[in-house]
Write a protein that holds these residues in place. Structure first.
Motif, PDB file in Angstrom:
ATOM      1  N   ILE A 293     -12.330 -14.443 -75.847  1.00 30.22           N
ATOM      2  CA  ILE A 293     -12.475 -13.297 -76.741  1.00 30.22           C
ATOM      3  C   ILE A 293     -13.276 -12.205 -76.038  1.00 30.22           C
ATOM      4  O   ILE A 293     -14.333 -12.474 -75.440  1.00 30.22           O
ATOM      5  N   ASP A 294     -12.804 -10.951 -76.102  1.00 35.90           N
ATOM      6  CA  ASP A 294     -13.518  -9.799 -75.547  1.00 35.90           C
ATOM      7  C   ASP A 294     -14.584  -9.329 -76.538  1.00 35.90           C
ATOM      8  O   ASP A 294     -14.299  -9.137 -77.726  1.00 35.90           O
ATOM      9  N   THR A 295     -15.798  -9.128 -76.063  1.00 33.46           N
ATOM     10  CA  THR A 295     -16.875  -8.550 -76.853  1.00 33.46           C
ATOM     11  C   THR A 295     -17.511  -7.429 -76.041  1.00 33.46           C
ATOM     12  O   THR A 295     -17.203  -7.246 -74.856  1.00 33.46           O
ATOM     13  N   VAL A 296     -18.424  -6.679 -76.666  1.00 32.07           N
ATOM     14  CA  VAL A 296     -19.106  -5.609 -75.931  1.00 32.07           C
ATOM     15  C   VAL A 296     -20.024  -6.186 -74.858  1.00 32.07           C
ATOM     16  O   VAL A 296     -20.430  -5.480 -73.929  1.00 32.07           O
ATOM     17  N   ASP A 297     -20.356  -7.465 -74.957  1.00 32.29           N
ATOM     18  CA  ASP A 297     -21.191  -8.123 -73.954  1.00 32.29           C
ATOM     19  C   ASP A 297     -20.361  -8.781 -72.851  1.00 32.29           C
ATOM     20  O   ASP A 297     -20.921  -9.396 -71.942  1.00 32.29           O
ATOM     21  N   GLY A 298     -19.025  -8.682 -72.957  1.00 34.47           N
ATOM     22  CA  GLY A 298     -18.154  -9.343 -71.996  1.00 34.47           C
ATOM     23  C   GLY A 298     -17.323 -10.421 -72.688  1.00 34.47           C
ATOM     24  O   GLY A 298     -17.293 -10.526 -73.917  1.00 34.47           O
ATOM     25  N   LYS A 299     -16.636 -11.222 -71.909  1.00 36.41           N
ATOM     26  CA  LYS A 299     -15.770 -12.257 -72.466  1.00 36.41           C
ATOM     27  C   LYS A 299     -16.591 -13.487 -72.861  1.00 36.41           C
ATOM     28  O   LYS A 299     -17.523 -13.885 -72.164  1.00 36.41           O
ATOM     29  N   VAL A 300     -16.228 -14.081 -74.001  1.00 39.52           N
ATOM     30  CA  VAL A 300     -16.864 -15.308 -74.462  1.00 39.52           C
ATOM     31  C   VAL A 300     -15.778 -16.314 -74.820  1.00 39.52           C
ATOM     32  O   VAL A 300     -14.640 -15.944 -75.157  1.00 39.52           O
ATOM     33  N   ILE A 301     -16.092 -17.605 -74.742  1.00 38.23           N
ATOM     34  CA  ILE A 301     -15.151 -18.671 -75.090  1.00 38.23           C
ATOM     35  C   ILE A 301     -15.408 -19.104 -76.528  1.00 38.23           C
ATOM     36  O   ILE A 301     -16.555 -19.336 -76.928  1.00 38.23           O
ATOM     37  N   TYR A 302     -14.317 -19.210 -77.302  1.00 36.36           N
ATOM     38  CA  TYR A 302     -14.436 -19.617 -78.704  1.00 36.36           C
ATOM     39  C   TYR A 302     -13.533 -20.818 -78.958  1.00 36.36           C
ATOM     40  O   TYR A 302     -12.388 -20.859 -78.489  1.00 36.36           O
ATOM     41  N   THR A 312      -7.087 -15.630 -90.150  1.00 37.28           N
ATOM     42  CA  THR A 312      -8.397 -16.241 -90.336  1.00 37.28           C
ATOM     43  C   THR A 312      -9.460 -15.387 -89.653  1.00 37.28           C
ATOM     44  O   THR A 312      -9.274 -14.948 -88.519  1.00 37.28           O
ATOM     45  N   ARG A 313     -10.582 -15.134 -90.354  1.00 32.22           N
ATOM     46  CA  ARG A 313     -11.650 -14.320 -89.781  1.00 32.22           C
ATOM     47  C   ARG A 313     -12.824 -15.212 -89.372  1.00 32.22           C
ATOM     48  O   ARG A 313     -13.286 -16.037 -90.164  1.00 32.22           O
ATOM     49  N   VAL A 314     -13.286 -15.018 -88.147  1.00 32.38           N
ATOM     50  CA  VAL A 314     -14.437 -15.764 -87.646  1.00 32.38           C
ATOM     51  C   VAL A 314     -15.522 -14.774 -87.243  1.00 32.38           C
ATOM     52  O   VAL A 314     -15.268 -13.582 -87.011  1.00 32.38           O
ATOM     53  N   ARG A 315     -16.762 -15.275 -87.166  1.00 30.85           N
ATOM     54  CA  ARG A 315     -17.898 -14.405 -86.864  1.00 30.85           C
ATOM     55  C   ARG A 315     -18.628 -14.856 -85.609  1.00 30.85           C
ATOM     56  O   ARG A 315     -18.930 -16.043 -85.447  1.00 30.85           O
ATOM     57  N   LEU A 316     -18.908 -13.876 -84.758  1.00 30.13           N
ATOM     58  CA  LEU A 316     -19.781 -14.110 -83.617  1.00 30.13           C
ATOM     59  C   LEU A 316     -21.117 -13.442 -83.944  1.00 30.13           C
ATOM     60  O   LEU A 316     -21.262 -12.220 -83.887  1.00 30.13           O
ATOM     61  N   LYS A 317     -22.091 -14.232 -84.316  1.00 31.55           N
ATOM     62  CA  LYS A 317     -23.366 -13.714 -84.780  1.00 31.55           C
ATOM     63  C   LYS A 317     -24.136 -13.024 -83.651  1.00 31.55           C
ATOM     64  O   LYS A 317     -24.231 -13.530 -82.536  1.00 31.55           O
TER      65      LYS A 317
END
Length: 386
Positions: A293-302, A312-317
């Motif tokens: 997943i792309d975020t403003v902090d870079g790519k993260v694994i979900y 479906t909606r998920v949250r990255l806190k």
């Protein structure tokens, strides 16, 4: 029979113990409401206006107010013939009618204070364009602006070197002039900013050749502006004392920089939260698995849970936008997972899907068996299925 006069306190709508400020405020309200210039030809408004003015002329004068409180209207029976012929010569309406005439005639008669004291300069507005990520994490930009500075030739006086400003002869250096205006009460005195010196109390006979008497010269300057993390589109950054120069020793105004944030191709912002949509395959949705997943902090694994449904909606806190007050406090990043249905399949993939479908409770084979059953055909004939 002469018309019975109403009680002056009742006319103004104030208590008998009302102080001078309350009486003045009540009269100002009524005078603006019923002034004949606001209601041309309306005799009733003119009557109420004169009635209120007579009441104010009495109650605003301590001596006359005392006489009225003791003897009522009888104290002035020999002083005039009612508010049709009341003598207003001893009343001072200038303090109020400066405001009233200003409202009615567009400000020409409004009372103004002298402007020959120190005054802060005007603010300057400009804008700067930044990226979505720059708005999230903050940045520094350099602006190229035209700003005014005191003229080096005359040191900001506006007068030709070797000369100086002179006292304005029209206002005598006061910055204000008194003018008269005719009203229902005769001549009313009003105060206005002096038109010759613009309220400064001084005039320049010989102007500085470099600034033409303004006292300022304009030049291009580069100004650095720090954009704080978390700023949103349309918000402004204030840079103190980078605006127009003040007058008579007053401070400079401020520079207001409006921030224009460019749209991001993936992310959308609402308050301090970020929203985006991420496609996932049917297999990952059904079986679960890791996605990037792309975020403003870079790519993260979900880790996607098995049996995840589309939308479906998920949250990255804590992966949202920093707050302006504390950049360590951040909003969240909400991702909508959308199951992708392939539009092109190989022969092997189709066979595998058919095998998968046979194992499903709602497979194509199960539907076909139900459709072709004798019971279903009988129900069709009877119109059970529409």
């Amino acid at each position: 029979m002469a018309e019975q006069k109403r009680d002056y306190y009742e006319v103004l709508g104030v208590d008998r113990n009302a102080d001078e400020a309350t009486i003045k405020k009540a009269y100002r309200t009524l005078a603006k409401k019923y002034h004949p210039d606001m209601h041309p030809g309306d005799e009733e408004c003119e009557k109420k206006f004169k009635e209120a003015s007579e009441a104010y002329a009495i109650l605003s004068d301590p001596e006359k107010k005392s006489q009225y409180d003791q003897f009522g209207h009888a104290a002035f029976e020999n002083g005039g013939g009612g508010y049709g012929g009341f003598d207003f010569s001893g009343a001072d309406f200038s303090d109020i009618f400066g405001d009233i005439f200003g409202d009615i005639f567009g400000g020409g008669g409004r009372r103004r204070s002298a402007s020959n004291g120190p005054m802060k300069g005007a603010n300057i507005r400009t804008s700067v364009r930044i990226t979505f990520n720059e708005a999230v994490f903050g940045t520094e930009k350099e602006l190229d602006l035209t700003l005014k500075d005191p003229c080096p030739t005359c040191k900001g006086s506006g007068a030709k070197p070797g000369t100086s400003k002179e006292t304005c002869t029209k206002c005598g250096g006061k910055g204000q002039v008194v003018f008269t205006q005719q009203s229902f009460f005769g001549t009313v005195r009003n105060v206005q900013t002096c038109p010759d010196c613009q309220g400064t109390g001084q005039v320049i006979k010989e102007k500085c050749p470099d600034c033409q008497g303004t006292g300022y010269v304009a030049s291009r300057k580069k100004i650095k502006v720090t954009i704080p993390a978390g700023i949103d589109n349309g918000q402004s950054v204030r840079i103190r004392e980078k605006g127009e120069p003040g007058t008579n020793g007053g401070p400079r105004g401020d520079l207001l920089v409006e921030v224009m944030v460019q749209r991001h191709p993936i992310f959308q912002r609402q308050d301090y939260n970020i929203y985006s949509t991420v496609p996932i395959s049917f297999a990952v949705a059904a079986l679960g698995g890791e996605i990037m997943i792309d975020t403003v902090d870079g790519k993260v694994i979900y880790e996607v849970k098995p049996g995840t449904q589309t939308d479906t909606r998920v949250r990255l806190k804590g992966k949202g936008v920093p707050t302006l007050r504390n950049r360590d406090v951040r909003g969240d990043h909400y991702i909508t997972l959308v199951v992708q249905v392939p539009d092109k399949l190989s022969h092997k993939a189709k066979e595998l899907l058919r095998e998968f479908d046979k194992e499903s409770d709602n497979s194509l084979e199960a539907v076909k068996e139900f459709t072709d059953s004798k019971e279903t055909k009988e129900k069709k004939k009877k119109g059970f299925f529409k």
